[in-house]
Design a protein around this motif. Structure first.
Motif, mmCIF file in Angstrom:
data_model
loop_
_atom_site.group_PDB
_atom_site.id
_atom_site.type_symbol
_atom_site.label_atom_id
_atom_site.label_comp_id
_atom_site.label_asym_id
_atom_site.label_seq_id
_atom_site.Cartn_x
_atom_site.Cartn_y
_atom_site.Cartn_z
ATOM 1 N N VAL A 194 -13.063 14.189 -5.050
ATOM 2 C CA VAL A 194 -13.434 13.911 -6.436
ATOM 3 C C VAL A 194 -12.171 13.898 -7.280
ATOM 4 C CG1 VAL A 194 -14.714 14.724 -8.442
ATOM 5 C CG2 VAL A 194 -15.661 15.040 -6.144
ATOM 6 N N GLN A 195 -11.960 12.795 -7.968
ATOM 7 C CA GLN A 195 -10.778 12.679 -8.832
ATOM 8 C C GLN A 195 -11.126 13.259 -10.205
ATOM 9 O OE1 GLN A 195 -9.305 8.824 -10.547
ATOM 10 N NE2 GLN A 195 -7.828 8.963 -8.878
ATOM 11 N N LEU A 196 -10.407 14.300 -10.608
ATOM 12 C CA LEU A 196 -10.666 14.914 -11.920
ATOM 13 C C LEU A 196 -9.978 14.056 -12.985
ATOM 14 C CD1 LEU A 196 -10.233 18.682 -10.958
ATOM 15 C CD2 LEU A 196 -12.289 17.263 -10.902
ATOM 16 N N ASN A 197 -10.601 12.888 -13.238
ATOM 17 C CA ASN A 197 -9.927 11.867 -14.050
ATOM 18 C C ASN A 197 -10.092 12.067 -15.551
ATOM 19 O OD1 ASN A 197 -12.602 11.037 -14.362
ATOM 20 N ND2 ASN A 197 -12.440 9.486 -12.771
ATOM 21 N N LYS A 198 -10.694 13.174 -15.963
ATOM 22 C CA LYS A 198 -10.738 13.469 -17.398
ATOM 23 C C LYS A 198 -9.570 14.350 -17.844
ATOM 24 C CE LYS A 198 -15.434 12.358 -18.599
ATOM 25 N NZ LYS A 198 -16.637 12.738 -19.371
ATOM 26 N N LEU A 199 -8.707 14.686 -16.887
ATOM 27 C CA LEU A 199 -7.441 15.315 -17.256
ATOM 28 C C LEU A 199 -6.531 14.242 -17.831
ATOM 29 C CD1 LEU A 199 -6.990 17.415 -14.013
ATOM 30 C CD2 LEU A 199 -7.380 18.357 -16.290
ATOM 31 N N LYS A 200 -5.694 14.593 -18.775
ATOM 32 C CA LYS A 200 -4.857 13.579 -19.422
ATOM 33 C C LYS A 200 -3.595 13.267 -18.625
ATOM 34 C CE LYS A 200 -6.549 14.626 -24.041
ATOM 35 N NZ LYS A 200 -6.219 15.131 -25.397
ATOM 36 N N THR A 201 -3.170 14.227 -17.807
ATOM 37 C CA THR A 201 -1.951 14.022 -17.016
ATOM 38 C C THR A 201 -2.217 14.363 -15.550
ATOM 39 O OG1 THR A 201 -1.220 16.269 -17.563
ATOM 40 C CG2 THR A 201 -0.399 14.477 -18.943
ATOM 41 N N LYS A 202 -1.313 13.899 -14.683
ATOM 42 C CA LYS A 202 -1.481 14.099 -13.244
ATOM 43 C C LYS A 202 -1.287 15.568 -12.853
ATOM 44 C CE LYS A 202 -0.160 9.343 -12.025
ATOM 45 N NZ LYS A 202 0.746 8.485 -11.222
ATOM 46 N N LEU A 203 -1.467 15.846 -11.557
ATOM 47 C CA LEU A 203 -1.496 17.236 -11.091
ATOM 48 C C LEU A 203 -0.143 17.936 -11.210
ATOM 49 C CD1 LEU A 203 -3.026 19.572 -9.786
ATOM 50 C CD2 LEU A 203 -2.644 18.505 -7.550
ATOM 51 N N PHE A 204 0.942 17.214 -10.919
ATOM 52 C CA PHE A 204 2.242 17.880 -10.896
ATOM 53 C C PHE A 204 3.288 17.236 -11.804
ATOM 54 C CE2 PHE A 204 0.606 18.844 -6.506
ATOM 55 C CZ PHE A 204 0.346 20.189 -6.761
ATOM 56 N N CYS A 205 2.866 16.322 -12.683
ATOM 57 C CA CYS A 205 3.826 15.682 -13.594
ATOM 58 C C CYS A 205 3.106 15.269 -14.870
ATOM 59 C CB CYS A 205 4.483 14.470 -12.928
ATOM 60 S SG CYS A 205 3.343 13.113 -12.602
ATOM 61 N N GLY A 206 3.858 14.720 -15.815
ATOM 62 C CA GLY A 206 3.274 14.370 -17.110
ATOM 63 C C GLY A 206 2.829 12.932 -17.206
ATOM 64 N N CYS A 207 2.755 12.193 -16.090
ATOM 65 C CA CYS A 207 2.309 10.802 -16.137
ATOM 66 C C CYS A 207 0.862 10.719 -16.598
ATOM 67 C CB CYS A 207 2.430 10.153 -14.750
ATOM 68 S SG CYS A 207 4.126 9.793 -14.281
ATOM 69 N N SER A 208 0.576 9.711 -17.425
ATOM 70 C CA SER A 208 -0.774 9.538 -17.953
ATOM 71 C C SER A 208 -1.753 9.168 -16.840
ATOM 72 C CB SER A 208 -0.769 8.440 -19.016
ATOM 73 O OG SER A 208 -2.092 8.065 -19.339
ATOM 74 N N THR A 209 -2.965 9.677 -16.952
ATOM 75 C CA THR A 209 -4.022 9.327 -15.988
ATOM 76 C C THR A 209 -4.818 8.106 -16.430
ATOM 77 O OG1 THR A 209 -5.510 10.854 -17.121
ATOM 78 C CG2 THR A 209 -4.273 11.710 -15.241
#
Length: 473
Positions: A17-32
């Motif tokens: 399951v992709q937690l795609n309501k997070l604004k940034t990725k798991l280990f960096c600040g790239c936009s989702t």
């Protein structure tokens, strides 16, 4: 009734399951927010795995994962840790995936589904956090591709992998498990299930209680059921011809509806797990009480409340609580009209029309369905006209009252119906004779003629009663 599982089918699912309501990725600040972007425009040295780049853990991702674990009735680990899972694929430029191994964020939970023989409990083995690889786009089918394109926008998105026990006994149960899981995640507000890559399943399936085969990367409910039906049939036929099932990984080709052997099944030692040296162990036990307080009312609890608060039957309550948007929509309608009328019109009629057009509940408004229900229960229009209004709003737009006036849907007067009944009986003597001779179906023919004469603006039930009264006079 007890389902005896005559073919010894066992199915377990590993759902990413992709937690795609997070604004940034798991280990960096790239936009989702990459789904409408050009390929490889949401990337940085961390999610590309370039030498010297260091991961920084997204705290919100851990909170979301704990919330999921609690909603799945899991125990949350006191302290967790990330590992490197080593393997080479073109969608994984680091040659390892950062994931969790012996300290998954959550474990030992359960989900209750509608099984083959009533409510059925499916155990949740574990749920752990990991990063999503990139997306491969094959030019043709995977086994006949002339080339492959790679889009790294997805690389580094937060996944939570939810692993079930092999407790499902049929493709239908597996589909219901996946649907229930999606429903719970929707309620939690941690992902948007409509986005590409939001949910993918790997299915472990065996027959006759034998060794399992893994079918990878199934991305739809319908695809899961089709893949399992094919794979179960393939394994059963293979065993019956004297063959032996070997543990392997297979791909489901949706276009051809078949599974294809990809490779022998890897074991844990093949991945050479070792602790991620760039991330320290993380104590989360103190986070749990606060996150538990933020859990919303989940589908099972809401279903029970709908039955108790609104007096709904289980079928309506279940249908109305599968999707959080539909449940909220129903409660708004039920605050304005009789809840049982609201349940019938939202669950039985509106949802059916939306499903037929592959639309969501957002395509209709609370005000419009309330107007339709009030017109019907106020005896201004027939139920058939109410359905026609809903179809017109969805297909052509407009407001219910305008459609009533434009199409002349107001119910006809009682004496007009009586006249139509007399004419229908007089003009169809053979049907009358057949009915009086015992052919019940002839009654429907005469009632149909009445509805034709009133252009569908008579209440069919009332018309039937009038025809019966006239014939038995």
């Amino acid at each position: 009734m007890v389902y005896e599982n005559p073919d010894g089918v066992r199915i377990g699912l590993e759902v990413h399951v992709q937690l795609n309501k997070l604004k940034t990725k798991l280990f960096c600040g790239c936009s989702t927010d990459y789904h409408d972007s050009e390929p490889n425009t949401h990337v940085c040295p961390v999610c590309l795995g370039l030498p010297g780049s260091l991961p920084v853990l997204n705290e919100k991702a851990v909170e979301f994962a704990i919330k999921v674990g609690l909603a799945l009735n899991c125990n949350i680990v006191e302290q967790t840790q990330f590992h490197r899972k080593n393997y080479y694929y073109p969608d994984l430029p680091k040659n390892f995936q950062t994931t969790q191994y012996d300290f998954p964020i959550a474990a030992n939970g359960k989900i209750i589904i509608e099984g083959e023989d009533g409510e059925h409990v499916v155990g949740i083995t574990r749920a752990h956090i990991e990063e999503d690889p990139a997306r491969l786009q094959h030019m043709g089918t995977i086994d006949r591709s002339k080339g492959t394109l790679i889009n790294y926008n997805r690389s580094g998105m937060t996944l939570i992998e939810i692993v079930s026990e092999p407790d499902m006994r049929s493709p239908k149960e597996a589909r219901r498990y996946l649907e229930k899981l999606k429903s719970i995640l929707d309620y939690l507000g941690v992902f948007d299930g409509d986005l590409e890559g939001a949910m993918k399943a790997d299915a472990n399936v065996s027959v006759f209680w034998g060794d399992r085969v893994e079918v990878k990367n199934i991305s739809s409910f319908k695809g899961l059921e089709r893949a399992l039906l094919y794979e179960i049939m393939r394994q059963k036929n293979h065993v019956r011809r004297g063959g032996e099932i070997v543990m392997e990984t297979r791909h489901f080709d949706e276009a051809r509806g078949v599974t294809i052997s990809m490779r022998t099944k890897e074991e844990e030692h093949d991945y050479r797990y070792f602790p991620e040296p760039d991330l320290v162990p993380l104590r989360v036990a103190d986070w749990v009480p606060g996150i538990r307080e933020t859990l919303p009312e989940l589908p099972d609890a809401k279903r029970e409340r709908f039955m108790e608060q609104y007096g709904l039957g289980e079928t309506h309550a279940r249908a109305l609580t599968t999707e959080i948007k539909v449940a909220n929509f129903f409660e708004e309608v039920a605050s304005k009209v009789d809840p049982k009328d609201a349940a019938v019109w939202v669950s039985d009629i509106l949802k059916g029309e939306l499903n037929y057009r592959e639309l969501s509940i957002d395509a209709f408004t609370v005000e419009d369905i309330v107007a339709v229900v009030e017109l019907v229960t106020g005896n201004k229009i027939t139920e058939q006209s109410g359905v026609e209004i809903i179809r017109t709003v969805l297909d052509d737009g407009g407001k219910p009252q305008e459609i009533v006036e434009k199409k002349g849907l107001l119910k006809v007067e009682d004496d007009i119906v009586s006249t139509a009944v007399e004419e229908a009986i007089a003009e169809n003597p053979e049907a009358v004779a057949d009915y009086l001779g015992g052919k019940e179906k002839s009654l429907n023919f005469i009632v149909g003629k009445v509805m034709q004469k009133t252009k569908g603006r008579a209440d069919a039930r009332e018309a039937r009663e009038k025809v019966l009264a006239k014939l038995n006079d």
